[in-house]
Design an enzyme around this catalytic site. Structure first.
Site, PDB file in Angstrom:
ATOM      1  N   CYS A 173       0.811  -1.226   0.000  1.00 51.32           N
ATOM      2  CA  CYS A 173       0.000   0.000   0.000  1.00 51.32           C
ATOM      3  C   CYS A 173       0.839   1.269   0.000  1.00 51.32           C
ATOM      4  O   CYS A 173       0.542   2.220  -0.737  1.00 51.32           O
ATOM      5  CB  CYS A 173      -0.963   0.007   1.188  1.00 51.32           C
ATOM      6  SG  CYS A 173      -0.194   0.167   2.827  1.00 51.32           S
ATOM      7  N   GLY A 201      -2.830   4.261  10.778  1.00 54.10           N
ATOM      8  CA  GLY A 201      -1.574   4.553  10.104  1.00 54.10           C
ATOM      9  C   GLY A 201      -0.915   3.346   9.477  1.00 54.10           C
ATOM     10  O   GLY A 201       0.141   3.485   8.843  1.00 54.10           O
ATOM     11  N   HIS A 238      -1.990   1.723   6.995  1.00 56.35           N
ATOM     12  CA  HIS A 238      -2.392   1.604   5.593  1.00 56.35           C
ATOM     13  C   HIS A 238      -2.480   2.996   4.978  1.00 56.35           C
ATOM     14  O   HIS A 238      -2.941   3.947   5.611  1.00 56.35           O
ATOM     15  CB  HIS A 238      -3.752   0.906   5.504  1.00 56.35           C
ATOM     16  CG  HIS A 238      -4.245   0.709   4.106  1.00 56.35           C
ATOM     17  ND1 HIS A 238      -3.617  -0.106   3.193  1.00 56.35           N
ATOM     18  CD2 HIS A 238      -5.323   1.231   3.446  1.00 56.35           C
ATOM     19  CE1 HIS A 238      -4.283  -0.090   2.050  1.00 56.35           C
ATOM     20  NE2 HIS A 238      -5.310   0.721   2.176  1.00 56.35           N
ATOM     21  N   ASP A 244      -8.013   3.247  -3.992  1.00 53.10           N
ATOM     22  CA  ASP A 244      -7.071   2.391  -3.279  1.00 53.10           C
ATOM     23  C   ASP A 244      -6.630   1.231  -4.161  1.00 53.10           C
ATOM     24  O   ASP A 244      -7.334   0.229  -4.295  1.00 53.10           O
ATOM     25  CB  ASP A 244      -7.718   1.852  -1.993  1.00 53.10           C
ATOM     26  CG  ASP A 244      -6.722   1.220  -1.036  1.00 53.10           C
ATOM     27  OD1 ASP A 244      -5.590   0.951  -1.469  1.00 53.10           O
ATOM     28  OD2 ASP A 244      -7.083   1.010   0.133  1.00 53.10           O
TER      29      ASP A 244
END
Length: 276
Positions: A69, A105, A107, A121
């Site tokens: 990510c 936090g 991701h 995303d």
């Protein structure tokens, strides 16, 4: 390092319109997740991974590898901004529903502002196919569904798999706490308890097929059905990484005992059946 938008578009095999609208956003989103695998090979192998856009670009575009990510959404967000989209990085908490605020936090995702706000995303395991309008509801990302809902404490929660699915992450539509994400990034890269450190993972979409690799287990999800296959050697794993995900891992022989031990933890029944 020079970040080249044309090189990125070539990497994701996109040659369509570059208008800052929802149609282009969705087309780019889908092109990215069909071309660039979600993967954690560097983290699992213990190689250094930085919290850097330039290094993420180098890995994904220059070296034609994948990312997770913090890399995938960093590069995608940069490309969208170059095209003219209004992009905001947001910090999210995967499994905050069970882990609490300590998950925040862990991701990186994106909000893109057009006629309305959209959740974007490409780094949540390649599960989200297109942008999701920031409103409660269920959207199809075949062979998966995504459900977006509000929590009692004012967060948004994205469920991967439909309403109430266990796999989820929480976020607010506000700029990311970059220091918090950097700290989480460092922990996930190096701590033995980190899922990324413990489990070799790769995921990618190929049309209606969604491929999920967890160590020795390869799962293929298709509309209405899924298949599983246990990989029996480093050679077989190397072939799957290359043929399905377009990846190379030079240290599979060294990592194989670790991969086998983790397989027994994740899939004890399957391990007994296979004799692994």
């Amino acid at each position: 390092m020079t970040l080249d938008l044309d090189a990125y578009l070539k990497r994701i095999a996109y040659d369509g319109p570059l208008d800052a609208d929802v149609e282009t956003l969705n087309a780019l989103h889908e092109a990215h997740i069909n071309a660039v695998p979600f993967e954690n090979l560097d983290v699992h192998a213990g190689r250094p991974v930085t919290f850097s856009l330039e290094d993420a670009y180098d890995e994904i575009v220059t070296r034609a590898q994948g990312g997770w990510c913090f890399e995938m959404n960093a590069v995608f967000g940069w490309a969208l901004s170059e095209i003219g989209f209004d992009v905001m990085r947001i910090g999210a908490g995967v499994r905050r529903a069970s882990l609490g605020d300590e998950a925040l936090g862990n991701h990186l995702a994106l909000i893109v502002r057009l006629d309305r706000d959209y959740l974007v995303d490409v780094g949540f395991g390649s599960s989200q196919l297109t942008a999701i309008a920031l409103e409660e509801g269920v959207t199809s990302h075949s062979p998966l569904r995504m459900a977006l809902a509000r929590t009692e404490d004012g967060y948004w929660r994205l469920h991967e798999g439909g309403p109430g699915a266990v796999m989820s992450y929480d976020f607010r539509a506000e700029p990311a706490n970059e220091a918090q994400m950097a700290a989480s990034h460092a922990w996930q890269c190096t701590d033995p308890n980190s899922i990324f450190y413990k489990t070799l993972s790769a995921k990618i979409r190929r049309g209606s097929h969604y491929f999920i690799l967890r160590g020795r287990m390869l799962e293929t999800q298709m509309p209405g059905r899924s298949e599983q296959r246990i990989l029996d050697s480093p050679v077989e794993l190397s072939e799957v990484l290359s043929e399905i995900f377009g990846l190379e891992e030079p240290e599979l022989e060294r990592l194989w005992p670790k991969i086998c031990a983790r397989h027994k933890q994740l899939f004890p029944h399957a391990s007994r059946q296979s004799g692994g």
